[in-house]
Each structure stands twice: as structure tokens, then as C-alpha cells.
Design an enzyme around this catalytic site. Structure first.
Site, PDB file in Angstrom:
ATOM      1  N   GLU A 433     -53.546   1.714  -3.089  1.00 19.68           N
ATOM      2  CA  GLU A 433     -52.886   1.790  -4.388  1.00 19.68           C
ATOM      3  C   GLU A 433     -52.240   0.444  -4.710  1.00 19.68           C
ATOM      4  O   GLU A 433     -51.386  -0.040  -3.981  1.00 19.68           O
ATOM      5  CB  GLU A 433     -51.813   2.898  -4.320  1.00 19.68           C
ATOM      6  CG  GLU A 433     -50.861   2.936  -5.490  1.00 19.68           C
ATOM      7  CD  GLU A 433     -49.717   3.923  -5.267  1.00 19.68           C
ATOM      8  OE1 GLU A 433     -49.677   4.582  -4.204  1.00 19.68           O
ATOM      9  OE2 GLU A 433     -48.864   4.017  -6.160  1.00 19.68           O
ATOM     10  N   ASP A 509     -48.595   4.869  -1.661  1.00 15.68           N
ATOM     11  CA  ASP A 509     -47.159   4.852  -1.382  1.00 15.68           C
ATOM     12  C   ASP A 509     -46.663   6.257  -1.046  1.00 15.68           C
ATOM     13  O   ASP A 509     -47.222   7.246  -1.508  1.00 15.68           O
ATOM     14  CB  ASP A 509     -46.385   4.367  -2.616  1.00 15.68           C
ATOM     15  CG  ASP A 509     -46.620   2.891  -2.883  1.00 15.68           C
ATOM     16  OD1 ASP A 509     -47.051   2.182  -1.943  1.00 15.68           O
ATOM     17  OD2 ASP A 509     -46.393   2.449  -4.025  1.00 15.68           O
ATOM     18  N   ASP A 511     -44.444   8.025  -2.238  1.00 16.75           N
ATOM     19  CA  ASP A 511     -43.582   8.542  -3.307  1.00 16.75           C
ATOM     20  C   ASP A 511     -44.390   9.458  -4.239  1.00 16.75           C
ATOM     21  O   ASP A 511     -45.553   9.740  -3.971  1.00 16.75           O
ATOM     22  CB  ASP A 511     -42.934   7.382  -4.082  1.00 16.75           C
ATOM     23  CG  ASP A 511     -43.981   6.481  -4.732  1.00 16.75           C
ATOM     24  OD1 ASP A 511     -45.187   6.841  -4.707  1.00 16.75           O
ATOM     25  OD2 ASP A 511     -43.609   5.416  -5.256  1.00 16.75           O
ATOM     26  N   ASP A 513     -45.636   9.044  -7.271  1.00 16.74           N
ATOM     27  CA  ASP A 513     -46.836   8.432  -7.843  1.00 16.74           C
ATOM     28  C   ASP A 513     -47.950   8.333  -6.806  1.00 16.74           C
ATOM     29  O   ASP A 513     -49.112   8.608  -7.098  1.00 16.74           O
ATOM     30  CB  ASP A 513     -46.523   7.019  -8.359  1.00 16.74           C
ATOM     31  CG  ASP A 513     -45.905   7.062  -9.751  1.00 16.74           C
ATOM     32  OD1 ASP A 513     -45.897   8.167 -10.342  1.00 16.74           O
ATOM     33  OD2 ASP A 513     -45.435   6.008 -10.224  1.00 16.74           O
TER      34      ASP A 513
END
Ligand code: 0RA
Length: 647
Positions: A433, A509, A511, A513
């Protein structure tokens, strides 16, 4: 009745022990593996016997209890395992069933069976792999019990009382010596299979109780669906928009093969047809699926021609079989007395007589339906024409991708940092990403066998897009060209032999997203490159959540809060100065840290993406990626505590 001679008894008993010894020596040969999948397979082995009783018409209730102390109970109200003496072995039949391999004891050819079929290693394997196994049988007014440890009898069959019920209770504790990765049962894995069984057997009620769960609302579930496969289709399409008020339901029987089918067209662009033979999910299809497809195509084509809905040459776009199934959700369930399973995973039905049985039933009943519902018929056929047009556009998009690949630089995407060796078996590709993390990964990697493909921005949600639009998406094009095997469901569309990497690692990541992008990628692989998941080629990288730095450059990493707290405690004890930071993204790691924690095969942990239950996986993706926001939010909240990657 003649008394068993003790020498006979011993001889057969020794034979029995040798059999179960083999199971303990090489458990994976019998139950696949000794990790989570194998552990839950034990439950299926027991439950299959109860389902056989239901198929024979003797059982309509099943209860699974997960206990706090690692035991699990399966209770049914079938006939109960026979307790009379086995003629040849001079042992109680129940002892034969529980201690002899493949001794289901049911050789009746006229019955439909789950057990003894696909996995059918028998309940004796469960006994062999349990540190303690208890069986209680209610039959002919009496209660009988028997107990074992690691497959050896510790309590011979004895009567313990009277009863006015019939049935079997099996309680067992998986042996931690065998299941070295843990013996914790997962409620959701069990629930997915029990729900499926309840849909396929409308007469049965299945209860699950999890005694470990303190929250009363999450503690138990009951599955009972009087609508059978029709309810199953409604459930699968809960988060899709249906084109009809009710699924089309078809049932009939030809040559002792009962056929049941429910189908419905929805607003998606994928085909979701699940097929079952004697309650076994036939993932590789087979003769029953061919029969269904032939009937569907023939029936809709004939109807369209007769009613002049499709012009003879359809403006030059040919309609193919798959166009009739785009945006269709369906469940086909057949019962076959002596099923022959073929294929790589033994989930392809081979019995040729089943094809015509299904074809005859489906053609006749579907024809009736179309004649009675001309409005729906017209809507469906208009959708079929659109599907054919999109497929034609997709073919052109595919050619474009291929042509691009054929031009300069081997045609690989510009952003790809490829590896230097070209033996797919030893090559990996990281789908990363963002460009900044992609940069770190490129610098940190071992370039001989690790390739990096940075992905930018949002990946297209393939759940809501047509195939031609999907193939026009730049990030998806880059992935397709880098992987090299093509895309899609047709035999010529996807070729595993051409795959350039056998490990495809999604690195996002830690998180919200990141997890969104991960889900988008998994949805794409699930819908358009499913063989990659089936082969076990898709993995998730697991970057650490925390970094703890101390003096003299000492760095420790933690993947969860528990480890972080333990490290903090240790640092405090040694009076060292330290600093804890939470990684917000992969980009915060320098190339060396990324290599050490997430990419070095010696130290990293990869999570393999697997499909445990196809119907449950479809439901999950349609919920996560479908149109409605509310079910998605609910689903995520409900599942937030299970950081599971099984799809
Ligand atoms: C052997 C023969 C019969 C039933 C069973 C085994 C049986 C096994 C299990 C395991 C769990 N529940 C079960 N229920 C039944 C046939 C019984 C008969 O012919 O009466």
C-alpha cells in the site's frame, strides 16, 4: 448367545489398537492437518454420523456444546449407535464403530451418506486423537456408556440406567499432544457449518452453545430453516438487491436422486452457485452442476427464441452459457446413494446418471416458471444480453492487457520492482500500500526472490463493478500483468501454469484504511482469481504495531498489546531508559526495520488466506463490500474481536 472367547476378543482388540495407533502416528493423513482446520474437522466427523441419521429419517435434533474445559459435546436424537454384538468381531457394535477405522457399520446401499464419503475417516479417528472420549447411547430403553483415552478403552460398555429416548451423546477433548498449535474451538467456524447443514436439511434443528462465552446474547445460536435451500439463497443475497420477489424453487426426483434447487438473479455481476451432494460442498462441481447448467441455458434460450426476446444474431454478440448465470445466486442440493467423488480435492461429483436427473428436473420446472412469470423472464433475459455485451467488452480489455505485456520490457508494469530469479515456486511478490512504503520495501527486500508492486490509492470494489470496468482499472491491470496468469473464470482466461510467483503477499498498514485495502484485494482474488486462494498462494504480511527503543540502539518490536506491556515491564525492571512508539504506517519503518520485522522469511510471520466455508466466504464479501452501509458496520463490529483471516 454364545459367549465370546477371551482369546478371540484379544486378537480383534489388538487389531483395533493397531489401527488407531496409525492415526495417532500420522494424524494429518486422516484429518488433513493438526492445526485449526484439523481440529474442527473432528467435529464434522461426529456430526456427519448424526446427519446420516437425519438423511435416513431418524434424527431431527442436534446440539453442539463447547465446554470451558476444552471438551466438546455432540448430542443427537437419532437411533443411537447399536450396542449389540458385532457378528464377526465379537465386540459390541458401538466399540467397533468407535475403535475401528472406517467402521461406520452402515453398509446399506440404499441410504444417502455423508460419512464414509469425502473425509469419512470415521468417528474412531476422533477417538484416537482425543485425550478423553465419552460415548452415551440411548437405545431400546437403556442408557449405555463407554469411555476411552487416546483411543484405548478405559470403561468397557456398561449400562447405567433407563431412558425413554433414543440418541447418541459424544463428548471428547482433543489431545494437546496431537494438536500442538492449540485445541481452542472457534464458535464461528462451527456455526458456519451448522448453519449450512440446517439450510440443507430443513427438518433438522441445530443448537450450538458456547459455555465459555459470558455474554448471554452471544452464548447460543439455533439454526432451523423450514424453507431449506430457498432460505439459503435469501440468506446469501441478504445484502444484494434481488430482481425477483422470491427465489425460484425447484424440486423433483429421478432414479432415486432427489434434486433441490433455488436460484435468484440479483444486482451483482458474479455467479455464486453452491452445490452439495449428500450435504458435502462440491467445490469442484461435477455432473450435477453440468446438468443444471445445460438445463438453464437450454431452457432460457428456447424461451427467448420462442418469445422473440433475443434477436437471432443478437447484433453480433454471441451469448454464452456463463451469461445466463451472471448475477445469479443459487444452491443446488442432490442426494446420491453411492456418490463417486473425483478431482484434486475429491469434491467433484462423477456419477454420470446424476447429470440427466438434474437436467430433466430443472428443465421441466424452470420452463413452467418462465411460462407463469413472463415479466420476470423478460427482465432476466435482458440482463443476460447485457452480460454478453460486458463479456465482449472484457474480452477486448483483456486483449489490450495482453498486447501491452507483449510490448517492451517484457511488458511488466513500470512500478514493479521484479526479482532476479524466475522460478515461480521460489518467488514472492509483495503488494504494498502506497509509494512510500513501496520505496522502503524495494530497498529492504532480498531482490533475488522478492518482487515489490506498490499500489496507489483506492483499489476498485469488484463487488459492485462489471467485469469490463474492472479490467480497465490501472491498479488491477498492474496486478494482472505482474502475476502473469490472466484473470477470470473461463478455462482460457486464467492459467495457473503462467503464474510468476507462488507467494502473493498483501502488505498494508495496520489501520482502518489498510484493512479496507486488504479486504478489497482479497475480494478481487476471491472473485476473479479464486484458484490462487485454493492453492494457498495468498498471504497477509503482519507488520508490528509497536517499537520499543532503548539505549545503545536496542530495538524490540511488539505485534500486540500484551507483548508490548511485557517488554515495558522488562525494561523497567532493568532500569533502562526506553521509548515506546506506535507504528502508524509501513512508511514509518526504514528499509532495514521493514525487512527484519515483516519481510525476512526467517523471522516474519505470514498469515495464509484460506477458504474454510465457501458459502460463508461469499456472504462475508457481499456484506463487507456490498451496497448497504448498515449491515457492513454491524458485521465489522460483530467480528472486530476475531482478527481472523479465514474467508
Ligand atoms: C452405526 C450404525 C447405525 C448408526 C450409527 C452407527 C450411528 C453413529 C453415530 C455417531 C453419532 N451419532 C450416531 N448415530 C448413529 C445404524 C443404526 C441402526 O441400524 O439402528
Amino acid at each position: 448367545m454364545a459367549k465370546t472367547k477371551s482369546s478371540d476378543y484379544k486378537a480383534s482388540n489388538i487389531q483395533v489398537l493397531e489401527g488407531l495407533e496409525a492415526v495417532r502416528k500420522r494424524p494429518s493423513m486422516y484429518i488433513g492437518d493438526t492445526a485449526q482446520r484439523g481440529l474442527h474437522h473432528l467435529i464434522n466427523e461426529v456430526v456427519d454420523n448424526s446427519i446420516d441419521e437425519a438423511l435416513a429419517g431418524y434424527c431431527d435434533y442436534l446440539k453442539i456444546t463447547i465446554h470451558e474445559d476444552g471438551y466438546l459435546t455432540v448430542l443427537d436424537n437419532g437411533r443411537g449407535i447399536p450396542v449389540d454384538e458385532h457378528e464377526k468381531l465379537k465386540l459390541p457394535a458401538v466399540e467397533v464403530v468407535l475403535t475401528k477405522l472406517h467402521a461406520g457399520g452402515k453398509f446399506d446401499k440404499d441410504s444417502y451418506k455423508v460419512s464414509g464419503g469425502l473425509h469419512g475417516v470415521g468417528v474412531s479417528c476422533v477417538n484416537a486423537l482425543s485425550s478423553h472420549f465419552y460415548a452415551e447411547i440411548h437405545r431400546d430403553g437403556e442408557i449405555h456408556v463407554m469411555e476411552f483415552e487416546k483411543g484405548s478403552t478405559v470403561t468397557p460398555l456398561k449400562k447405567t440406567g433407563e431412558t425413554d429416548k433414543t440418541g447418541t451423546i459424544i463428548k471428547f477433548k482433543p489431545d494437546p499432544e496431537i494438536f500442538t498449535q492449540g485445541t481452542e474451538f472457534k464458535f464461528d467456524i462451527i456455526a458456519d457449518r451448522m448453519r449450512e447443514l440446517a439450510f440443507l436439511n430443513p427438518e433438522i434443528t441445530i443448537d450450538i452453545e458456547d459455555e465459555r462465552e459470558v455474554d448471554e446474547e452471544l452464548r447460543r445460536k439455533t439454526f432451523h430453516y423450514s424453507g431449506g435451500v430457498k432460505d439459503f439463497v435469501k440468506f446469501l443475497d441478504e445484502n444484494r438487491e434481488s430482481m425477483m420477489d422470491e427465489p425460484i424453487y425447484i424440486s423433483g426426483e429421478v432414479d432415486k436422486v432427489p434434486v433441490e434447487l433455488a436460484i435468484q438473479y440479483n444486482n451483482s455481476y458474479t455467479e455464486n452457485i453452491f452445490s452439495y451432494v449428500n450435504n458435502i460442498n462440491t467445490r469442484e462441481g461435477g455432473t450435477h452442476i453440468s446438468g443444471f447448467r445445460r438445463a438453464l441455458t437450454r431452457c432460457l434460450k428456447t424461451y427467448a427464441e420462442k418469445n422473440k426476446i433475443i434477436k437471432p444474431n443478437n447484433n453480433g454478440v454471441t451469448i454464452s452459457g456463463e451469461d445466463f448465470r451472471e448475477g445469479m445466486t443459487g444452491v443446488l442440493s442432490v442426494k446420491v446413494p453411492e456418490p463417486q467423488f473425483e478431482g484434486q480435492t475429491k469434491t467433484k461429483l462423477g456419477n454420470s446418471e446424476v447429470q440427466s436427473a438434474v437436467e430433466v428436473v430443472v428443465y421441466e420446472k424452470l420452463n413452467e416458471y418462465l411460462e407463469q412469470n413472463p415479466k420476470i423472464a423478460k427482465k432476466v433475459l435482458e440482463k443476460v444480453v447485457l452480460a454478453a455485451e460486458a463479456r465482449e467488452a472484457a474480452r477486448k480489455a483483456r486483449q489490450l492487457i495482453q498486447r501491452k505485456s507483449a510490448m517492451g520490457g517484457g511488458g511488466l508494469p513500470g512500478k514493479l520492482a521484479d526479482c532476479s530469479i524466475n522460478d515461480p515456486e521460489h518467488c514472492e511478490i509483495y503488494l504494498v500500500e502506497g509509494d512510500s512504503a513501496g520505496g522502503s520495501a524495494k530497498m529492504g527486500r532480498n531482490r533475488s526472490f522478492q518482487a515489490i508492486l506498490p499500489l496507489r490509492g483506492k483499489i476498485l470494489n469488484v463487488e459492485k463493478a462489471k467485469i469490463n470496468k474492472i479490467l480497465e482499472n490501472k491498479e488491477i491491470q498492474a496486478m494482472i500483468t505482474a502475476l502473469g496468469a490472466g484473470v477470470g473464470h473461463g478455462e482460457d482466461d486464467f492459467d495457473m501454469e503462467k503464474l510468476r510467483y507462488h507467494k502473493i503477499i498483501i502488505m498494508t498498514d495496520a489501520d482502518v484504511d489498510g484493512s479496507h485495502i486488504r479486504t478489497l484485494l482479497m475480494t478481487f482474488f476471491y472473485r476473479y482469481m479464486q484458484p490462487l486462494i485454493e492453492k494457498g498462494y495468498i498471504y497477509i504480511a503482519t507488520p508490528p504495531l509497536y517499537r520499543i527503543t532503548a539505549s545503545r540502539g536496542q530495538i524490540e518490536y511488539a505485534w500486540d498489546d500484551e507483548t508490548r506491556d511485557k517488554l515495558i515491564k522488562d525494561f523497567r525492571k532493568s532500569n533502562k531508559k526506553f521509548d515506546v512508539s506506535r507504528y502508524k504506517g509501513l512508511g514509518e519503518m526504514n528499509p532495514n526495520q521493514l525487512w527484519e520485522t515483516t519481510m525476512d522469511p526467517e523471522t516474519r510471520t505470514l498469515q495464509q488466506v484460506t477458504i474454510e466455508n465457501a458459502a460463508a466466504a461469499d456472504k462475508m464479501f457481499s456484506t463487507l463490500m456490498g451496497g448497504d452501509v448498515e449491515p457492513r458496520r454491524e458485521f465489522i463490529e460483530r467480528n472486530a474481536k476475531y482478527a481472523t483471516l479465514d474467508i
